[in-house]
Design an enzyme around this catalytic site. Structure first.
Site, short mmCIF file in Angstrom:
data_model
loop_
_atom_site.label_atom_id
_atom_site.label_comp_id
_atom_site.label_asym_id
_atom_site.label_seq_id
_atom_site.Cartn_x
_atom_site.Cartn_y
_atom_site.Cartn_z
N LYS A 13 93.46 -55.11 -63.20
CA LYS A 13 92.29 -54.54 -63.89
C LYS A 13 92.25 -54.97 -65.35
CE LYS A 13 93.64 -50.30 -63.21
NZ LYS A 13 94.89 -50.54 -62.45
N ARG A 88 89.79 -42.02 -63.20
CA ARG A 88 90.93 -42.14 -62.31
C ARG A 88 91.02 -40.97 -61.36
NH1 ARG A 88 94.56 -45.41 -65.34
NH2 ARG A 88 96.33 -45.98 -64.08
N ARG A 127 105.72 -58.40 -65.00
CA ARG A 127 104.77 -58.24 -66.11
C ARG A 127 105.52 -58.09 -67.43
NH1 ARG A 127 100.08 -53.89 -66.19
NH2 ARG A 127 101.73 -52.45 -65.63
N ARG A 160 107.16 -52.86 -69.64
CA ARG A 160 106.66 -51.52 -69.93
C ARG A 160 107.58 -50.46 -69.34
NH1 ARG A 160 100.35 -51.24 -68.48
NH2 ARG A 160 100.99 -49.41 -67.30
N ARG A 171 103.63 -44.28 -59.10
CA ARG A 171 102.25 -44.52 -59.56
C ARG A 171 101.37 -44.95 -58.40
NH1 ARG A 171 103.44 -48.75 -63.97
NH2 ARG A 171 101.20 -48.99 -64.10
P1 AP5 Z 1 97.41 -56.15 -65.10
O1 AP5 Z 1 96.13 -56.81 -65.41
O2 AP5 Z 1 98.27 -55.76 -66.24
O3 AP5 Z 1 97.18 -54.94 -64.08
P2 AP5 Z 1 96.48 -53.54 -64.25
O4 AP5 Z 1 95.71 -53.29 -63.02
O5 AP5 Z 1 95.75 -53.47 -65.55
O6 AP5 Z 1 97.78 -52.64 -64.25
P3 AP5 Z 1 98.20 -51.39 -65.11
O7 AP5 Z 1 99.63 -51.11 -64.74
O8 AP5 Z 1 97.93 -51.60 -66.56
O9 AP5 Z 1 97.32 -50.33 -64.52
P4 AP5 Z 1 97.62 -48.86 -64.42
O10 AP5 Z 1 96.35 -48.41 -63.89
O11 AP5 Z 1 98.79 -48.40 -63.67
O12 AP5 Z 1 98.07 -48.54 -65.94
P5 AP5 Z 1 97.26 -47.99 -67.17
O13 AP5 Z 1 97.72 -48.72 -68.36
O14 AP5 Z 1 95.81 -47.90 -66.89
O15 AP5 Z 1 98.24 -57.12 -64.13
C1 AP5 Z 1 99.54 -56.79 -63.69
C2 AP5 Z 1 100.45 -58.02 -63.74
O16 AP5 Z 1 100.04 -58.95 -62.73
C3 AP5 Z 1 100.38 -58.78 -65.06
O17 AP5 Z 1 101.66 -59.28 -65.37
C4 AP5 Z 1 99.39 -59.92 -64.79
O18 AP5 Z 1 99.66 -61.04 -65.59
C5 AP5 Z 1 99.62 -60.18 -63.31
N1 AP5 Z 1 98.38 -60.57 -62.62
C6 AP5 Z 1 97.12 -60.07 -62.83
N2 AP5 Z 1 96.25 -60.64 -61.97
C7 AP5 Z 1 96.98 -61.49 -61.19
C8 AP5 Z 1 96.64 -62.36 -60.11
N3 AP5 Z 1 95.37 -62.48 -59.65
N4 AP5 Z 1 97.64 -63.08 -59.54
C9 AP5 Z 1 98.92 -62.98 -60.00
N5 AP5 Z 1 99.31 -62.17 -61.02
C10 AP5 Z 1 98.35 -61.43 -61.60
O19 AP5 Z 1 97.81 -46.48 -67.21
C11 AP5 Z 1 99.16 -46.19 -67.50
C12 AP5 Z 1 99.39 -44.69 -67.41
O20 AP5 Z 1 98.55 -44.03 -68.39
C13 AP5 Z 1 99.01 -44.04 -66.07
O21 AP5 Z 1 100.06 -44.11 -65.14
C14 AP5 Z 1 98.68 -42.60 -66.53
O22 AP5 Z 1 99.86 -41.86 -66.73
C15 AP5 Z 1 98.02 -42.81 -67.88
N6 AP5 Z 1 96.55 -42.91 -67.79
C16 AP5 Z 1 95.77 -43.99 -68.14
N7 AP5 Z 1 94.47 -43.73 -67.92
C17 AP5 Z 1 94.41 -42.47 -67.41
C18 AP5 Z 1 93.34 -41.64 -66.96
N8 AP5 Z 1 92.05 -42.06 -66.97
N9 AP5 Z 1 93.64 -40.41 -66.49
C19 AP5 Z 1 94.92 -39.95 -66.46
N10 AP5 Z 1 95.97 -40.70 -66.86
C20 AP5 Z 1 95.73 -41.95 -67.33
#
Ligand code: AP5
Ligand code: ZN
Length: 214
Positions: A13, A88, A127, A160, A171
């Site tokens: 994402k 979410r 990552r 991370r 998660r």
């Molecule tokens: P990446 O693009 O980093 O993936 P992502 O989907 O953004 O993953 P996140 O872990 O950031 O999502 P998340 O939803 O768990 O975490 P968030 O920060 O939102 O890609 C992942 C890896 O794969 C990278 O190394 C990339 O290079 C590689 N890659 C990407 N595309 C690829 C492809 N096509 N092929 C190969 N490799 C690829 O949230 C973190 C925490 O914050 C949550 O757990 C929660 O506690 C809290 N939080 C955040 N938002 C909320 C909310 N709205 N409500 C409640 N809690 C929240």
């Protein structure tokens, strides 16, 4: 153009949201990035969020909703924005719709980046995130020019805290339970688009551009 990115943790994402924001010149709003910046700066919000994030749990809705609703009302969001990591939960989606309806607006697209659970743990363990600018890389799929150093700002790259395999599994469970119901929610709203997130980063992006238009 107002876009929501959906998908499991590590589906890509953030990677795609950054590319969308750059191409269409709209803000990228990542709630995960906002929380991580607050944790780094030791704010009260950051301290509260960290206890949930480190366990792989969602931060409570009340800590997230106002933050995003206030953000999307800012001037730079007038031409659109891409939401990454929000909503979410169903209550977050409902709160967003309600806040937008009150100002005569609505979301245009919810893009689900679809990746099976089997691929996720491998992706997360490779990552690396920049401590300086937050740019995201992957040891195998999106490597930097110099290992361990950010291409964009030259700072150090780290794994991370919540990317440890045990936390990733937690998660994923939380995602299936609390976030996946949004697929039905946005299908019903007739704005859901599903893209295959298992292919190369640029191929995923091309599919998204085909949906959004040039
Ligand atoms: P990446 O693009 O980093 O993936 P992502 O989907 O953004 O993953 P996140 O872990 O950031 O999502 P998340 O939803 O768990 O975490 P968030 O920060 O939102 O890609 C992942 C890896 O794969 C990278 O190394 C990339 O290079 C590689 N890659 C990407 N595309 C690829 C492809 N096509 N092929 C190969 N490799 C690829 O949230 C973190 C925490 O914050 C949550 O757990 C929660 O506690 C809290 N939080 C955040 N938002 C909320 C909310 N709205 N409500 C409640 N809690 C929240
Ligand atoms: Zn950097």
């Amino acid at each position: 153009m107002k876009i929501i990115m959906l998908g499991a943790p590590g589906a890509g994402k953030g990677t795609q949201a950054k590319k969308i924001a750059a191409k269409y010149d709209i803000p990228h709003i990542s709630t995960g990035d906002i929380f991580r910046a607050n944790i780094k700066n030791g704010t009260e919000l950051g301290n509260k969020a960290k206890t949930y994030m480190d366990q792989g749990l969602l931060v409570p809705d009340e800590l997230v909703v106002d933050l995003v609703v206030d953000r999307v009302k800012q001037d730079d969001c007038k031409k659109g924005y891409v939401l990454d990591g929000f909503p979410r939960t169903i209550p977050q989606a409902e709160a967003l719709d309600k806040a937008l309806a009150a100002i005569g607006e609505k979301m245009d697209y919810a893009i689900d980046v679809n990746v099976p659970d089997e691929n996720i743990v491998h992706r997360m363990s490779g990552r690396r995130a920049c401590v300086g600018c937050g740019a995201t890389y992957h040891l195998e799929y999106a490597p930097t020019k110099t290992e361990g150093i950010c291409d964009a700002c030259g700072k150090e790259l780290i794994l991370r805290d919540d990317d440890k395999p045990e936390t990733v599994k937690k998660r994923l469970g939380v995602y299936h339970e609390q976030t996946q119901p949004l697929i039905d929610y946005y299908t019903n709203a007739k704005i859901l688009k599903t893209v295959d997130g298992t292919v190369d980063i640029n191929d995923v992006f091309q599919t998204i551009v085909d949906i959004l238009g040039e």
